[in-house]
Design a protein around this motif. Structure first.
Motif, mmCIF file in Angstrom:
data_model
loop_
_atom_site.group_PDB
_atom_site.id
_atom_site.type_symbol
_atom_site.label_atom_id
_atom_site.label_comp_id
_atom_site.label_asym_id
_atom_site.label_seq_id
_atom_site.Cartn_x
_atom_site.Cartn_y
_atom_site.Cartn_z
ATOM 1 N N HIS A 1 0.657 -1.040 -0.083
ATOM 2 C CA HIS A 1 -0.156 0.046 -0.105
ATOM 3 C C HIS A 1 0.928 1.128 0.019
ATOM 4 O O HIS A 1 1.835 1.374 0.918
ATOM 5 C CB HIS A 1 -0.583 -0.296 1.331
ATOM 6 C CG HIS A 1 -2.165 1.231 1.384
ATOM 7 N ND1 HIS A 1 -3.542 0.854 0.782
ATOM 8 C CD2 HIS A 1 -1.376 2.623 1.568
ATOM 9 C CE1 HIS A 1 -3.821 2.179 1.228
ATOM 10 N NE2 HIS A 1 -2.576 2.990 1.637
ATOM 11 N N SER A 144 -4.651 0.003 9.637
ATOM 12 C CA SER A 144 -4.554 -0.810 9.222
ATOM 13 C C SER A 144 -6.887 -1.913 9.660
ATOM 14 O O SER A 144 -6.763 -2.132 9.197
ATOM 15 C CB SER A 144 -4.097 -2.145 9.149
ATOM 16 O OG SER A 144 -3.830 -2.571 10.868
ATOM 17 N N GLY A 182 -5.594 3.296 5.860
ATOM 18 C CA GLY A 182 -4.554 3.442 4.973
ATOM 19 C C GLY A 182 -3.837 4.040 5.114
ATOM 20 O O GLY A 182 -2.424 4.064 4.489
ATOM 21 N N HIS A 389 -7.903 6.968 -1.690
ATOM 22 C CA HIS A 389 -6.738 5.721 -1.514
ATOM 23 C C HIS A 389 -7.159 5.317 -3.657
ATOM 24 O O HIS A 389 -7.477 4.563 -3.636
ATOM 25 C CB HIS A 389 -6.579 4.649 -1.240
ATOM 26 C CG HIS A 389 -5.131 4.095 -1.512
ATOM 27 N ND1 HIS A 389 -4.429 4.580 -1.434
ATOM 28 C CD2 HIS A 389 -5.341 2.499 -1.913
ATOM 29 C CE1 HIS A 389 -3.163 3.768 -1.501
ATOM 30 N NE2 HIS A 389 -4.279 2.851 -2.207
ATOM 31 N N THR A 424 -3.420 8.542 0.050
ATOM 32 C CA THR A 424 -4.671 8.231 1.501
ATOM 33 C C THR A 424 -5.573 9.167 1.447
ATOM 34 O O THR A 424 -4.899 10.008 2.653
ATOM 35 C CB THR A 424 -5.106 7.055 2.040
ATOM 36 O OG1 THR A 424 -4.620 5.782 1.366
ATOM 37 C CG2 THR A 424 -6.017 6.619 2.096
ATOM 38 N N HIS A 450 -11.491 3.751 1.363
ATOM 39 C CA HIS A 450 -10.712 2.655 2.268
ATOM 40 C C HIS A 450 -11.313 2.122 3.359
ATOM 41 O O HIS A 450 -10.684 1.222 4.018
ATOM 42 C CB HIS A 450 -9.169 3.062 2.550
ATOM 43 C CG HIS A 450 -7.995 2.265 2.358
ATOM 44 N ND1 HIS A 450 -7.442 0.933 3.384
ATOM 45 C CD2 HIS A 450 -7.442 1.586 1.410
ATOM 46 C CE1 HIS A 450 -6.671 -0.068 2.873
ATOM 47 N NE2 HIS A 450 -6.363 0.238 1.511
#
Length: 485
Positions: A1, A144, A182, A389, A424, A450
């Motif tokens: 990511h 996360s 994100g 994102h 993001t 996200h």
């Protein structure tokens, strides 16, 4: 990511976008080159809700001999904020997709995999981080969590923000950070308080008129000289940070507004592609409102969309493979650059505009074009902070505000000098955010919210960036072990 994956969408990962998912029992080796990036990123599964537990930090250090642009910390630690369900998260998602209703909220949040003291059964495993009085440590904070923006703070300690999404920022000091799924935020913390134990804690920042997990996760920052109290060797009770209320949008907005690039940056000024994207929820009407598959509000099914297009992921092939192989019929490139109907996006929206259209439509961009996207939240179902994102790209966040974007007056207030570089960024609830970037990475790149609840509902599209001239502006060939559908 957040890895730029230049010319190499094959190592990007989202299922049915740049590859077919890795089948059970099979493997696929991601190979990629990191160029001109340093800082805190992360990796996670990008298939259904697997990223509920499949994730970790991805830290890119400066080249040997290159210092940080801030005082060297004595030590560093990743602080990975997660979300936990007592049930199998894939079953939670499966049930929601069957009923058309909202999925069950999580049962806990975690810091580095542990829920912490405030949940039943978990205090023994609470993560403890030792510090020595006077030292400065670097916390690399990653959100996360699947579906929740979070507030994070450390009892009685100030945090100095020095980077976000692996881009350095002008340092500023704060008691609390707001971090969306994100996003990553690097902060310096100096152990300058009386030796004791202090909670690191995170809880929800919730912007939607919807149920959420109203619990708090903790870890402990422990001064090495303060392991026990003098009385009978009992642990000292940790000191709590003051976290904002779950609906405190003013604090979240003020925090995000302080993020700036360290110096003047090269923001695209002359724009080739100006895109205006409404993002938000919707409802699909059902013929039979009493159907077990229509358990959303008033016998509907939840959906989500950008410019009224609810994205449908292909199943027969991935978008990138279909494009590379010249396979027709998998997607079209007629994604609307503006909403098909203009309306009062954040006002009282007529119910006739609540139902999106399903489709696999992509945004086609010429290589090297200078792009501006304004993401406009809508009040359909509920306003909400949608962390948007873009894969394969960083972008400058040049402006944001509440209410409807005003194309006449708002651009005059854009920051074109030192805007932050992110991968993001959230839409203010009932507001808009504007970003700019150069489309210099060829391939097909997923653009999505996200919050993982919103992805299968269709809050996504993809950017198809055409090849430029010569090898260095052309997508490289796929690897031989790329998973097949």
């Amino acid at each position: 990511h957040g890895v730029r994956q230049l010319r190499n969408p094959w190592a990007d990962g989202p299922e049915y976008v740049t590859q077919c998912p890795i089948q059970p029992g099979r493997s696929y080796t991601y190979q990629f080159t990191i160029q001109n990036q340093e800082g805190t990123l992360w990796w996670h599964a990008h298939s259904k809700w697997l990223r509920a537990t499949v994730y970790g930090a991805l830290i890119i250090y400066p080249k040997l001999g290159s210092p940080y642009p801030f005082p060297m910390p004595k030590r560093e630690m990743p602080v990975i904020l997660g979300e936990w369900w007592d049930r199998n998260p894939l079953d939670v998602l499966k049930l929601a997709l069957f009923t058309g209703g909202a999925p069950n909220v999580s049962d806990a949040y975690t810091i580095n995999g542990q829920p912490g003291d405030l949940y039943r059964c978990s205090s023994k495993e609470t993560a403890i981080y030792p510090v020595e009085a006077g030292e400065t440590i670097l916390l690399r904070i990653i959100n996360s969590a699947l579906n929740q923006e979070l507030y994070f703070g450390v009892g009685n300690h100030k945090l100095t923000v020095v980077a976000a999404d692996a881009s350095y920022t002008k340092p500023f000091t704060t008691n609390v950070i707001m971090i969306a799924p994100g996003q990553t935020t690097d902060v310096l913390l100096t152990a300058d308080q009386p030796p004791a134990r202090y909670y690191m804690a995170a809880h929800a920042y919730n912007t939607a008129n919807a149920a959420f997990d109203n619990t708090t996760t903790t870890a402990i920052l422990e001064y090495e000289s303060a392991h026990y109290s003098a009385k009978g060797g009992k642990y000292l009770k940790p000191i709590f940070p003051q976290l904002p209320g779950f609906n405190d949008t003013a604090t979240a907005t003020a925090f995000t507004a302080q993020l700036r690039s360290p110096c003047k940056v090269k923001v695209p000024i002359e724009i080739d592609e100006s895109l205006f994207f409404t993002v938000g929820l919707g409802l699909i009407n059902c013929k039979n409102k009493n159907s077990p598959r229509c358990q959303g509000p008033n016998g509907t099914r939840f959906a989500a969309s950008i410019n009224n297009v609810s994205f449908v992921f292909p199943r027969s092939n991935s978008l990138m493979q279909a494009y590379y192989q010249g396979q027709p019929g998998v997607f079209t490139t007629d994604f609307p650059p503006v909403p098909p109907i203009q309306f009062d996006y954040t006002g009282n929206v007529s119910r006739g505009l609540w139902q999106p259209v399903k489709g696999t439509k992509l945004v086609k961009l010429k290589f090297g074009s200078k792009v501006q996207i304004v993401f406009q939240d809508t009040s359909i179902v509920t306003v909400e902070d949608h962390p948007m994102h873009i894969h394969g790209y960083d972008f400058y966040v040049v402006g944001s505000g509440f209410g409807n974007f005003d194309p006449k007056n708002d651009p005059a207030k854009f920051n074109l000098v030192d805007p932050p570089l992110r991968n993001t960024i959230g839409t203010p609830p009932g507001g808009w955010v504007a970003i700019r970037f150069v489309a210099d990475n060829p391939g097909i790149w997923l653009l999505h919210c996200h919050l993982d609840t919103h992805l299968p509902w269709g809050l996504a599209t993809a950017l198809l960036v055409e090849n430029g001239v010569g090898k260095l502006q052309t997508v490289q060939p796929p690897p031989l072990d790329l998973p097949q559908c």
